[in-house]
Scaffold this active site. Structure first.
Site, PDB file in Angstrom:
ATOM      1  N   GLY A 104       0.790  -1.237   0.000  1.00  0.00           N
ATOM      2  CA  GLY A 104       0.000   0.000   0.000  1.00  0.00           C
ATOM      3  C   GLY A 104       0.816   1.278   0.000  1.00  0.00           C
ATOM      4  N   THR A 122      -9.079   0.117   0.900  1.00  0.00           N
ATOM      5  CA  THR A 122      -8.538   0.765  -0.305  1.00  0.00           C
ATOM      6  C   THR A 122      -7.771   2.045   0.028  1.00  0.00           C
ATOM      7  OG1 THR A 122     -10.741   1.708  -0.613  1.00  0.00           O
ATOM      8  CG2 THR A 122     -10.195  -0.232  -1.936  1.00  0.00           C
ATOM      9  N   TYR A 177       1.863  16.757   8.807  1.00  0.00           N
ATOM     10  CA  TYR A 177       2.866  15.680   8.838  1.00  0.00           C
ATOM     11  C   TYR A 177       3.748  15.681   7.592  1.00  0.00           C
ATOM     12  CZ  TYR A 177       0.440  13.195  12.644  1.00  0.00           C
ATOM     13  OH  TYR A 177      -0.104  12.827  13.838  1.00  0.00           O
ATOM     14  N   HIS A 192      -0.432   2.336  11.856  1.00  0.00           N
ATOM     15  CA  HIS A 192      -0.652   1.424  12.989  1.00  0.00           C
ATOM     16  C   HIS A 192      -2.128   1.353  13.367  1.00  0.00           C
ATOM     17  CE1 HIS A 192       1.022   5.341  14.096  1.00  0.00           C
ATOM     18  NE2 HIS A 192       0.147   5.369  15.083  1.00  0.00           N
ATOM     19  N   HIS A 220      19.409   4.937  33.935  1.00  0.00           N
ATOM     20  CA  HIS A 220      20.179   6.181  33.830  1.00  0.00           C
ATOM     21  C   HIS A 220      21.485   5.909  33.083  1.00  0.00           C
ATOM     22  CE1 HIS A 220      22.020   9.978  34.938  1.00  0.00           C
ATOM     23  NE2 HIS A 220      23.112   9.297  35.256  1.00  0.00           N
TER      24      HIS A 220
HETATM   25  P1  FAD Z   1      -3.163   2.179   1.930  1.00  0.00           P
HETATM   26  O1  FAD Z   1      -1.824   1.995   2.525  1.00  0.00           O
HETATM   27  O2  FAD Z   1      -3.428   3.441   1.205  1.00  0.00           O
HETATM   28  O3  FAD Z   1      -3.375   0.947   0.959  1.00  0.00           O
HETATM   29  C1  FAD Z   1      -4.475   0.818   0.136  1.00  0.00           C
HETATM   30  C2  FAD Z   1      -4.104  -0.100  -1.012  1.00  0.00           C
HETATM   31  O4  FAD Z   1      -5.292  -0.450  -1.695  1.00  0.00           O
HETATM   32  C3  FAD Z   1      -3.196   0.552  -2.053  1.00  0.00           C
HETATM   33  O5  FAD Z   1      -2.052  -0.234  -2.278  1.00  0.00           O
HETATM   34  C4  FAD Z   1      -4.055   0.617  -3.317  1.00  0.00           C
HETATM   35  O6  FAD Z   1      -3.301   0.396  -4.503  1.00  0.00           O
HETATM   36  C5  FAD Z   1      -5.016  -0.538  -3.061  1.00  0.00           C
HETATM   37  N1  FAD Z   1      -6.284  -0.412  -3.789  1.00  0.00           N
HETATM   38  C6  FAD Z   1      -7.138   0.641  -3.809  1.00  0.00           C
HETATM   39  N2  FAD Z   1      -8.230   0.368  -4.540  1.00  0.00           N
HETATM   40  C7  FAD Z   1      -8.053  -0.904  -5.010  1.00  0.00           C
HETATM   41  C8  FAD Z   1      -8.828  -1.751  -5.825  1.00  0.00           C
HETATM   42  N3  FAD Z   1     -10.009  -1.393  -6.307  1.00  0.00           N
HETATM   43  N4  FAD Z   1      -8.331  -2.983  -6.114  1.00  0.00           N
HETATM   44  C9  FAD Z   1      -7.133  -3.394  -5.625  1.00  0.00           C
HETATM   45  N5  FAD Z   1      -6.371  -2.635  -4.845  1.00  0.00           N
HETATM   46  C10 FAD Z   1      -6.822  -1.393  -4.533  1.00  0.00           C
HETATM   47  N6  FAD Z   1       1.479   6.614   8.756  1.00  0.00           N
HETATM   48  C11 FAD Z   1       2.148   6.269   9.884  1.00  0.00           C
HETATM   49  O7  FAD Z   1       1.551   5.664  10.779  1.00  0.00           O
HETATM   50  N7  FAD Z   1       3.476   6.556  10.050  1.00  0.00           N
HETATM   51  C12 FAD Z   1       4.178   7.230   9.107  1.00  0.00           C
HETATM   52  O8  FAD Z   1       5.369   7.473   9.278  1.00  0.00           O
HETATM   53  C13 FAD Z   1       3.508   7.618   7.916  1.00  0.00           C
HETATM   54  N8  FAD Z   1       4.174   8.280   6.948  1.00  0.00           N
HETATM   55  C14 FAD Z   1       3.524   8.609   5.799  1.00  0.00           C
HETATM   56  C15 FAD Z   1       4.226   9.300   4.821  1.00  0.00           C
HETATM   57  C16 FAD Z   1       3.593   9.659   3.646  1.00  0.00           C
HETATM   58  C17 FAD Z   1       4.369  10.406   2.599  1.00  0.00           C
HETATM   59  C18 FAD Z   1       2.232   9.291   3.433  1.00  0.00           C
HETATM   60  C19 FAD Z   1       1.547   9.641   2.142  1.00  0.00           C
HETATM   61  C20 FAD Z   1       1.521   8.619   4.405  1.00  0.00           C
HETATM   62  C21 FAD Z   1       2.161   8.272   5.599  1.00  0.00           C
HETATM   63  N9  FAD Z   1       1.487   7.593   6.616  1.00  0.00           N
HETATM   64  C22 FAD Z   1       2.140   7.278   7.775  1.00  0.00           C
HETATM   65  C23 FAD Z   1       0.071   7.208   6.479  1.00  0.00           C
HETATM   66  C24 FAD Z   1      -0.047   5.721   6.103  1.00  0.00           C
HETATM   67  O9  FAD Z   1       0.676   5.495   4.926  1.00  0.00           O
HETATM   68  C25 FAD Z   1      -1.504   5.355   5.915  1.00  0.00           C
HETATM   69  O10 FAD Z   1      -2.234   5.702   7.073  1.00  0.00           O
HETATM   70  C26 FAD Z   1      -1.647   3.853   5.677  1.00  0.00           C
HETATM   71  O11 FAD Z   1      -0.926   3.466   4.538  1.00  0.00           O
HETATM   72  C27 FAD Z   1      -3.120   3.478   5.500  1.00  0.00           C
HETATM   73  O12 FAD Z   1      -3.208   2.106   5.283  1.00  0.00           O
HETATM   74  P2  FAD Z   1      -4.439   1.465   4.471  1.00  0.00           P
HETATM   75  O13 FAD Z   1      -4.186   0.006   4.473  1.00  0.00           O
HETATM   76  O14 FAD Z   1      -5.704   1.975   5.006  1.00  0.00           O
HETATM   77  O15 FAD Z   1      -4.327   2.044   2.990  1.00  0.00           O
HETATM   78  P1  NAD Z   2      -2.209  16.883   7.596  1.00  0.00           P
HETATM   79  O1  NAD Z   2      -3.650  16.791   7.883  1.00  0.00           O
HETATM   80  O2  NAD Z   2      -1.246  16.324   8.549  1.00  0.00           O
HETATM   81  O3  NAD Z   2      -1.800  18.400   7.370  1.00  0.00           O
HETATM   82  C1  NAD Z   2      -2.441  19.216   6.432  1.00  0.00           C
HETATM   83  C2  NAD Z   2      -2.113  20.640   6.776  1.00  0.00           C
HETATM   84  O4  NAD Z   2      -2.535  21.443   5.689  1.00  0.00           O
HETATM   85  C3  NAD Z   2      -2.845  21.149   8.031  1.00  0.00           C
HETATM   86  O5  NAD Z   2      -1.941  21.831   8.850  1.00  0.00           O
HETATM   87  C4  NAD Z   2      -3.926  22.055   7.462  1.00  0.00           C
HETATM   88  O6  NAD Z   2      -4.286  23.106   8.332  1.00  0.00           O
HETATM   89  C5  NAD Z   2      -3.223  22.563   6.211  1.00  0.00           C
HETATM   90  N1  NAD Z   2      -4.134  23.037   5.159  1.00  0.00           N
HETATM   91  C6  NAD Z   2      -5.327  22.518   4.795  1.00  0.00           C
HETATM   92  N2  NAD Z   2      -5.849  23.238   3.770  1.00  0.00           N
HETATM   93  C7  NAD Z   2      -4.949  24.197   3.497  1.00  0.00           C
HETATM   94  C8  NAD Z   2      -4.907  25.260   2.542  1.00  0.00           C
HETATM   95  N3  NAD Z   2      -5.903  25.452   1.689  1.00  0.00           N
HETATM   96  N4  NAD Z   2      -3.829  26.073   2.526  1.00  0.00           N
HETATM   97  C9  NAD Z   2      -2.802  25.887   3.398  1.00  0.00           C
HETATM   98  N5  NAD Z   2      -2.800  24.909   4.339  1.00  0.00           N
HETATM   99  C10 NAD Z   2      -3.851  24.073   4.373  1.00  0.00           C
HETATM  100  O7  NAD Z   2      -2.058  16.219   6.127  1.00  0.00           O
HETATM  101  P2  NAD Z   2      -0.761  15.784   5.319  1.00  0.00           P
HETATM  102  O8  NAD Z   2       0.457  16.408   5.866  1.00  0.00           O
HETATM  103  O9  NAD Z   2      -1.115  15.973   3.891  1.00  0.00           O
HETATM  104  O10 NAD Z   2      -0.708  14.238   5.603  1.00  0.00           O
HETATM  105  C11 NAD Z   2      -1.844  13.414   5.353  1.00  0.00           C
HETATM  106  C12 NAD Z   2      -1.960  12.365   6.392  1.00  0.00           C
HETATM  107  O11 NAD Z   2      -0.992  11.344   6.194  1.00  0.00           O
HETATM  108  C13 NAD Z   2      -1.699  12.877   7.799  1.00  0.00           C
HETATM  109  O12 NAD Z   2      -2.849  13.431   8.375  1.00  0.00           O
HETATM  110  C14 NAD Z   2      -1.273  11.648   8.521  1.00  0.00           C
HETATM  111  O13 NAD Z   2      -2.414  10.997   8.970  1.00  0.00           O
HETATM  112  C15 NAD Z   2      -0.591  10.832   7.444  1.00  0.00           C
HETATM  113  N6  NAD Z   2       0.886  10.943   7.600  1.00  0.00           N
HETATM  114  C16 NAD Z   2       1.434  10.504   8.762  1.00  0.00           C
HETATM  115  C17 NAD Z   2       2.784  10.605   8.950  1.00  0.00           C
HETATM  116  C18 NAD Z   2       3.370  10.117  10.228  1.00  0.00           C
HETATM  117  O14 NAD Z   2       2.685   9.382  10.932  1.00  0.00           O
HETATM  118  N7  NAD Z   2       4.583  10.475  10.574  1.00  0.00           N
HETATM  119  C19 NAD Z   2       3.594  11.162   7.978  1.00  0.00           C
HETATM  120  C20 NAD Z   2       3.001  11.599   6.801  1.00  0.00           C
HETATM  121  C21 NAD Z   2       1.631  11.477   6.621  1.00  0.00           C
END
Ligand code: FAD
Ligand code: NAD
Length: 468
Positions: free
Chosen positions: A42, A146, A186, A324, A447
């Site tokens: 994913g 998804t 984030y 998680h 410590h």
């Molecule tokens: P996803 O991981 O989005 O997986 C969904 C999967 O479904 C995808 O592979 C997609 O291809 C597949 N899919 C969709 N529709 C279909 C279909 N019709 N048929 C077959 N397959 C399909 N979270 C953290 O906890 N820690 C982090 O450090 C963190 N860092 C992040 C950094 C970035 C840049 C981003 C974008 C997100 C980050 N997140 C982080 C958020 C985390 O990635 C998501 O919360 C998590 O992946 C959600 O898991 P999910 O299984 O719900 O969906």
């Molecule tokens: P986010 O919700 O963390 O932050 C979006 C930010 O954009 C907010 O501060 C919001 O006020 C601002 N914003 C919204 N509309 C705006 C606008 N029109 N102009 C300017 N600022 C605006 O979303 P993200 O950073 O895109 O990340 C998406 C999600 O992915 C996160 O909410 C998080 O759940 C997940 N994620 C998690 C991690 C991690 O766990 N370390 C890392 C990356 C992503």
């Protein structure tokens, strides 16, 4: 010939889907998982958690070598960035992780259905593979996992070249000279840190008056101060009004909605990081699955959608979009399908921003407690007074523990500092066991470790910290 009948078919192999598949198989259910991406895992493994943490780690090492080593008596010269090698390292890690899930599927005898899945009826999933071939599979239970996709702003088109989402920002082939990030959450702050360390001039344009606006105010204020000191520019209270691409440059217009001041910045890349939206495939609407007011799949406490044998988990339903959280829901649903009592405690879901220093939080913020009219006490301890942090010359930030005024039960923990992303697990565990600040204060902490700051913050609840 493959038997096309399953106990459970999971659509999507992100942390929600693949963990649900493994747990289902462990419980003896005949399990298949459909994935449309070439590799399993994913968003998290392919374009999320894993590649971003790899680049955070690599860029931090580069910055240390460049700015800190010589002062520490480690003489280095001619430090050079090889971005393509750094990206290869990151890509190799991603491949290893996704292959790891493939291995786990084989080990647990999970059928990997390659292609795009769609729900045709309450018990049928169709899968269309890359060649266009469609196959139908029967399932007693279906799990929608998804995930989510990047959100954008009206009138702004993400082309993944100049105007990018996190996916594009994980793969720039050159360090942008000028990077504008829309959104101080984030993704904006993690990716902003990566590119700042590698040499970009970074400006974050945030709509609200603070970064990471949902976090405890003490944390977001300190976080902003530290990131500003690192050289990231911030334009708060600012609304982006237009992004235009001219050749290989972009122009970003924004207006401060307090002062009405208008600004324009020309840049090489614009990262749109204003949140993510649930990935809703049209098939689920066709068969009558209901969405909630925020366009997420509506589920009840047992993760059942409006159709009883179809469940949904992860980013596609309510709650924080964290890997998680999706994993724990995957486990809970598998157990519910197998007739057990699957459960997720939403009061204790930690969250970590992997910047430097890290930010880690679990439970309620002060603002939430005020809104809920709950009386509380606060204990705070700075890393400046923690011996390990001082020895490592890495002592920005603090630990803040919030407890119920009457019962002393821990209600929330908010930390900024090195290693807090690891330290938050202790606090999540304490909260799961209903710990009080007294319990934490009386737990012996090794410590010298950063974790002593937790014990001291617990002591500070009753104004008796030892080292501050
Ligand atoms: P996803 O991981 O989005 O997986 C969904 C999967 O479904 C995808 O592979 C997609 O291809 C597949 N899919 C969709 N529709 C279909 C279909 N019709 N048929 C077959 N397959 C399909 N979270 C953290 O906890 N820690 C982090 O450090 C963190 N860092 C992040 C950094 C970035 C840049 C981003 C974008 C997100 C980050 N997140 C982080 C958020 C985390 O990635 C998501 O919360 C998590 O992946 C959600 O898991 P999910 O299984 O719900 O969906
Ligand atoms: P986010 O919700 O963390 O932050 C979006 C930010 O954009 C907010 O501060 C919001 O006020 C601002 N914003 C919204 N509309 C705006 C606008 N029109 N102009 C300017 N600022 C605006 O979303 P993200 O950073 O895109 O990340 C998406 C999600 O992915 C996160 O909410 C998080 O759940 C997940 N994620 C998690 C991690 C991690 O766990 N370390 C890392 C990356 C992503």
């Amino acid at each position: 010939m493959m038997d096309n009948n399953f106990d459970v078919i999971i659509i999507g192999s992100g942390p929600g889907g693949y963990v649900c598949a493994i747990r289902s198989a462990q419980l003896g259910l005949k399990t298949a998982c459909v994935e449309s991406r070439k590799t399993l895992g994913g968003t998290c493994l392919n374009v999320g958690c894993i590649p971003s943490k790899s680049l955070l780690n690599l860029s931090k090492t580069y910055q240390k070598a460049q700015k800190e080593f010589n002062n520490l008596g480690i003489e280095v010269s001619n430090i050079k960035l090889n971005l393509s090698k750094m990206m290869s390292n990151k890509n190799k890690l991603v491949l290893d992780f996704t292959k790891g899930v493939e291995y786990l599927f084989k080990k647990n005898k999970i059928t990997h259905l390659k292609g795009r899945g769609s729900i045709q009826s309450t018990n049928t999933v169709a899968v269309v593979d890359d060649s266009g071939k469609k196959s139908n599979y029967k399932a007693k239970n279906i799990v929608i996992s998804t995930g989510s996709i990047p959100a954008s702003l009206p009138g702004i088109k993400i082309d993944e070249k100049i105007v990018v989402s996190s996916t594009g920002a994980l793969s720039f082939n050159q360090v942008p000279k000028e990077l504008i990030i829309v959104g101080g959450g984030y993704i904006g702050l993690e990716m902003g840190s990566v590119w700042k360390r590698l040499g970009s001039r970074v400006t974050v344009v945030e709509f609200l008056d603070s970064i990471t606006p949902e976090m405890d105010k003490d944390i977001s204020t300190e976080f902003l101060k530290i990131l500003k000191k690192q050289g990231i520019n911030f334009k708060l209270d600012s609304k982006v009004t237009a992004v235009s691409v001219i050749k290989d440059q972009a122009v970003v217009d924004f207006t401060n909605h307090k002062s009405q001041k208008r600004e324009r910045i020309q840049c090489d890349k614009v990262l749109i990081a204003v949140g993510r939206k649930p990935n809703i495939n049209s098939d689920i609407l066709k068969i009558g699955i209901k969405l909630d007011s925020k366009n997420r799949v509506q589920v009840n406490k047992k993760f059942e959608t409006s159709i009883k044998n179809i469940y949904a988990i992860g980013d596609v339903i309510k709650g924080p979009m964290l890997a998680h959280k999706a994993e724990d829901e995957g486990i809970a649903v598998a157990e519910i399908i197998a007739g057990q009592a699957g459960h997720v405690n939403y009061d204790v879901i930690p969250a970590v921003v992997y910047t430097s220093p890290e930010v880690a939080t679990v439970g309620k913020t002060e603002d939430q407690l005020k809104e809920e009219n709950i009386k509380y006490k606060v204990g705070k301890f700075p890393f400046l007074a923690n011996s390990r942090a001082k020895v490592n010359n890495d002592y920005e930030g603090f630990v803040k523990i919030i407890v119920d005024e009457k019962t002393d039960k821990v209600l929330g923990v908010h930390m900024i500092g090195s290693h807090v992303g690891e330290m938050i697990a202790e606090m999540a565990l304490a909260m799961e066991f209903g710990a009080s600040s007294e319990d934490i204060a009386r737990t012996c902490h090794a410590h010298p470790t950063h974790t002593e700051a937790i014990k001291e913050a617990a002591l500070a609840v009753d104004k008796r910290p030892i080292h501050f």
